[in-house]
Design an enzyme around this catalytic site. Sequence first.
Site: not given
Length: 196
Positions: A138-139
Amino acid sequence: MHSTAESPSSRELYLAGSGSFAAEIVEWAGDGGWEVLGLIELRDLARVGELVEERPVIAPGSPPPGAAAVVAAGGSRRSHWACLEHHGWQARTIVHPHAWVSASAVLGAGCVVGPGAVIGARSVIGEHTLISRGALVGHHARIGAYVSLLPGANLASHVQMGEDAIVGMGAVVVDHTTIGANAIVAAGAVVLRYAA
């Protein structure tokens, strides 16, 4: 385009490690435009002279130093790279063309990113990390060096992982979780808080 810690001058390289996973990485590298010249075996020298995906398995001192990516299993990637680096080898990062890496993500030298992998915005991936097929990062994640994310591992946003950690197949690590150095997350596990 994502940032990497190296800028390859040629598309030829060697892979360090000749186990069964190396055969898959030979294909990934080829799909990404790399020509794998051979596989360097540092541990099981009885394999020297064999062929893996039509590439020769060679001893560490055989070719002159050039470009390499380490594909040896988990914890041995660090020692393999230390040996190669000592002899003048340069790390190359392999990103499969069917992986998606955010333009704002940063990959360390020597990373291997498989098909279907996703690396989100502002994530930083440490050197010689393996992100296997279908793994998701994920970011704003911070992944240490020599980490292994096995097929289908799913790390949500803002995850932090220490060096040499392993996340097993299909495991899920939720947002804002920290995985300690050398930790092993079992296949299919769900990590809800700090794991050491």
